[in-house]
Design an enzyme around this catalytic site. Structure first.
Site, PDB file in Angstrom:
ATOM      1  N   HIS A  42       0.880  -1.179   0.000  1.00  6.15           N
ATOM      2  CA  HIS A  42       0.000   0.000   0.000  1.00  6.15           C
ATOM      3  C   HIS A  42       0.914   1.225   0.000  1.00  6.15           C
ATOM      4  O   HIS A  42       1.284   1.744   1.052  1.00  6.15           O
ATOM      5  CB  HIS A  42      -0.890   0.011   1.228  1.00  6.15           C
ATOM      6  CG  HIS A  42      -1.847  -1.144   1.301  1.00  6.15           C
ATOM      7  ND1 HIS A  42      -1.449  -2.432   1.526  1.00  6.15           N
ATOM      8  CD2 HIS A  42      -3.195  -1.178   1.162  1.00  6.15           C
ATOM      9  CE1 HIS A  42      -2.511  -3.221   1.515  1.00  6.15           C
ATOM     10  NE2 HIS A  42      -3.587  -2.487   1.305  1.00  6.15           N
ATOM     11  N   SER A 100       6.842   5.862   1.984  1.00  8.32           N
ATOM     12  CA  SER A 100       7.629   4.626   2.118  1.00  8.32           C
ATOM     13  C   SER A 100       8.333   4.192   0.820  1.00  8.32           C
ATOM     14  O   SER A 100       9.507   3.806   0.875  1.00  8.32           O
ATOM     15  CB  SER A 100       6.755   3.496   2.661  1.00  8.32           C
ATOM     16  OG  SER A 100       5.561   3.364   1.916  1.00  8.32           O
ATOM     17  N   ASP A 144      -4.166  -4.475  -6.439  1.00  9.20           N
ATOM     18  CA  ASP A 144      -4.418  -4.735  -5.028  1.00  9.20           C
ATOM     19  C   ASP A 144      -3.167  -5.356  -4.395  1.00  9.20           C
ATOM     20  O   ASP A 144      -2.780  -6.472  -4.744  1.00  9.20           O
ATOM     21  CB  ASP A 144      -5.615  -5.696  -4.928  1.00  9.20           C
ATOM     22  CG  ASP A 144      -5.992  -5.988  -3.490  1.00  9.20           C
ATOM     23  OD1 ASP A 144      -5.092  -5.962  -2.606  1.00  9.20           O
ATOM     24  OD2 ASP A 144      -7.174  -6.229  -3.236  1.00  9.20           O
ATOM     25  N   ASP A 165       0.727  -1.782   4.801  1.00  2.00           N
ATOM     26  CA  ASP A 165       0.360  -0.502   5.416  1.00  2.00           C
ATOM     27  C   ASP A 165      -0.972   0.004   4.859  1.00  2.00           C
ATOM     28  O   ASP A 165      -1.040   1.057   4.224  1.00  2.00           O
ATOM     29  CB  ASP A 165       1.496   0.500   5.119  1.00  2.00           C
ATOM     30  CG  ASP A 165       1.252   1.864   5.724  1.00  2.00           C
ATOM     31  OD1 ASP A 165       0.507   1.971   6.714  1.00  2.00           O
ATOM     32  OD2 ASP A 165       1.815   2.847   5.194  1.00  2.00           O
TER      33      ASP A 165
HETATM   34  C1  LIG Z   1      -1.413   4.382   4.701  1.00  4.63           C
HETATM   35  S1  LIG Z   1      -1.418   4.751   3.016  1.00  4.63           S
HETATM   36  C2  LIG Z   1       0.151   4.259   2.479  1.00  4.63           C
HETATM   37  C3  LIG Z   1       1.290   5.087   2.951  1.00  4.63           C
HETATM   38  C4  LIG Z   1       2.641   4.639   2.491  1.00  4.63           C
HETATM   39  N1  LIG Z   1       2.850   3.214   2.727  1.00  4.63           N
HETATM   40  C5  LIG Z   1       3.730   5.407   3.204  1.00  4.63           C
HETATM   41  O1  LIG Z   1       4.154   4.971   4.267  1.00  4.63           O
HETATM   42  O2  LIG Z   1       4.149   6.440   2.689  1.00  4.63           O
HETATM   43  C6  LIG Z   1      -2.410   3.473   2.357  1.00  4.63           C
HETATM   44  C7  LIG Z   1      -2.584   3.538   0.846  1.00  4.63           C
HETATM   45  O3  LIG Z   1      -3.143   2.304   0.392  1.00  4.63           O
HETATM   46  C8  LIG Z   1      -3.966   2.564  -0.726  1.00  4.63           C
HETATM   47  N2  LIG Z   1      -4.802   1.354  -0.880  1.00  4.63           N
HETATM   48  C9  LIG Z   1      -5.995   1.065  -0.289  1.00  4.63           C
HETATM   49  N3  LIG Z   1      -6.334  -0.208  -0.557  1.00  4.63           N
HETATM   50  C10 LIG Z   1      -5.347  -0.738  -1.335  1.00  4.63           C
HETATM   51  C11 LIG Z   1      -5.110  -2.023  -1.901  1.00  4.63           C
HETATM   52  N4  LIG Z   1      -5.964  -3.038  -1.715  1.00  4.63           N
HETATM   53  N5  LIG Z   1      -3.966  -2.215  -2.608  1.00  4.63           N
HETATM   54  C12 LIG Z   1      -3.080  -1.206  -2.797  1.00  4.63           C
HETATM   55  N6  LIG Z   1      -3.258   0.025  -2.272  1.00  4.63           N
HETATM   56  C13 LIG Z   1      -4.369   0.268  -1.554  1.00  4.63           C
HETATM   57  C14 LIG Z   1      -4.654   3.852  -0.370  1.00  4.63           C
HETATM   58  O4  LIG Z   1      -5.126   4.513  -1.522  1.00  4.63           O
HETATM   59  C15 LIG Z   1      -3.528   4.621   0.345  1.00  4.63           C
HETATM   60  O5  LIG Z   1      -2.839   5.463  -0.529  1.00  4.63           O
END
Ligand SMILES: C[S@@+](CC[C@H](N)C(=O)[O-])C[C@H]1O[C@@H](n2cnc3c(N)ncnc32)[C@H](O)[C@@H]1O
Length: 305
Positions: A42, A100, A144, A165
């Site tokens: 994520h 990240s 995903d 995350d």
């Molecule tokens: C907490 S943020 C990520 C922050 C990032 N990891 C960082 O530390 O900079 C979570 C992200 O996951 C995305 N997201 C939500 N569901 C997802 C999925 N099933 N697969 C990939 N990304 C997803 C959201 O759009 C969001 O941008």
């Protein structure tokens, strides 16, 4: 599904904990020559403009990286992370915050790889742009992240770090984390898995940690940083935690010096605190995950390893 935008949260206290843990882990991984794969399930948008009109008035970075920015004489695990953030802020003014995937890519060697996943239609473009230029090494896709782990694990080098995350805005994320972790461990039991979680509702934290303890894990590190006294369940972010399965050797020591400093620097009232514990036996794993203590509530104490 797409209500969550990490831009509002970029650089907050939770990002600080998560990113110091990530930077330390990758730095420690590089002590061995064999290449590794980083999977960011994520990934977010990559680079965040802290003064952007999108987040004005609601941005959370002033109480996170904003507080550390002005501080001097930090311990090495914090300085190492701050140095990476500084490379995106030439001239000494804090204007941008790297998420990240950007922090991870800065630490990769030529043969290391990063695969990043992001589902938000507005965030995937900036993420791909931020990671452009090294196509053999860096790849960001609108897929995903939970599901992609299946295809990627185990990595050919048998060395890998997976950051999980999710936003946790939908409760289903809690279950999906455990499902993905269980499956990933059957494919790649020696991988490093870093799971971030928010401290909002205590029952959700306890359930998540209990379920992690029920997975086939042999070594776990658990770090939790709270920046204020408990809010009524569900009413706001009191803190956050990182569960690291198969933590790299040395991570405990890095966090042991960083966490007290973070609790002091980022604390919003007299109740800020942290816990840090590591376990590598069935009993000590449960203890590390807060199960043999009366509750997973945070006290300004440090658990023994
Ligand atoms: C907490 S943020 C990520 C922050 C990032 N990891 C960082 O530390 O900079 C979570 C992200 O996951 C995305 N997201 C939500 N569901 C997802 C999925 N099933 N697969 C990939 N990304 C997803 C959201 O759009 C969001 O941008």
């Amino acid at each position: 599904m797409f209500a969550y935008r990490h831009a509002f949260h970029a650089g907050n206290h939770a990002d600080v904990l998560k990113h110091i843990t990530l930077v330390s882990s990758l730095t420690l991984l590089k002590k061995k020559e064999a290449p590794f794969l980083v999977v960011d399930t994520h990934a977010g948008a990559g680079l965040y403009t802290l003064q952007s009109p999108l987040v004005r008035d609601k941005a959370e970075w002033p109480s996170g990286i904003g507080k550390l920015w002005a501080a001097s004489a930090m311990p090495e695990p914090i300085t190492r992370y701050m140095d990476l953030v500084k490379t995106f802020n030439k001239g000494g003014r804090l204007t941008h915050y790297p998420g990240s995937p950007l922090l991870a890519q800065m630490l990769l060697r030529d043969d290391d790889r990063l695969r990043a996943f992001e589902m938000h239609p507005s965030d995937i473009g900036p993420l791909q742009a931020a990671l452009r230029g090294r196509p053999r090494q860096l790849k960001a896709e609108r897929k995903d992240g939970f599901q992609q782990l299946r295809a990627l694990l185990p990595p050919p080098s048998r060395r890998g770090l997976v950051l999980i995350d999710p936003p946790y805005e939908m409760r289903a994320d809690y279950g999906l984390v455990i499902k993905a972790l269980r499956d990933a461990l059957t494919r790649f039991s020696t991988g490093i898995y870093m799971i971030w979680y928010p401290v909002i509702a205590r029952y959700q934290v306890e359930r998540l940690l209990r379920q992690v303890a029920g997975c086939a894990i042999r070594d776990v590190l658990h770090a939790q940083l709270t920046v204020r006294s408990a809010l009524r369940d569900g009413l706001g972010l009191q803190g956050s935690g990182m569960v690291v399965i198969n933590p790299p050797f040395g991570l405990y020591d890095d966090l042991a010096v960083a966490l007290p400093v973070l609790a002091k620097a980022l604390g919003q009232d007299g109740k800020a605190g942290f816990r840090l514990a590591q376990g590598d036996t069935p009993e000590s794993i449960k203890t590390a995950l807060g199960m043999s203590t009366p509750s997973a509530a945070v006290s300004p104490s440090q658990d023994r390893r």
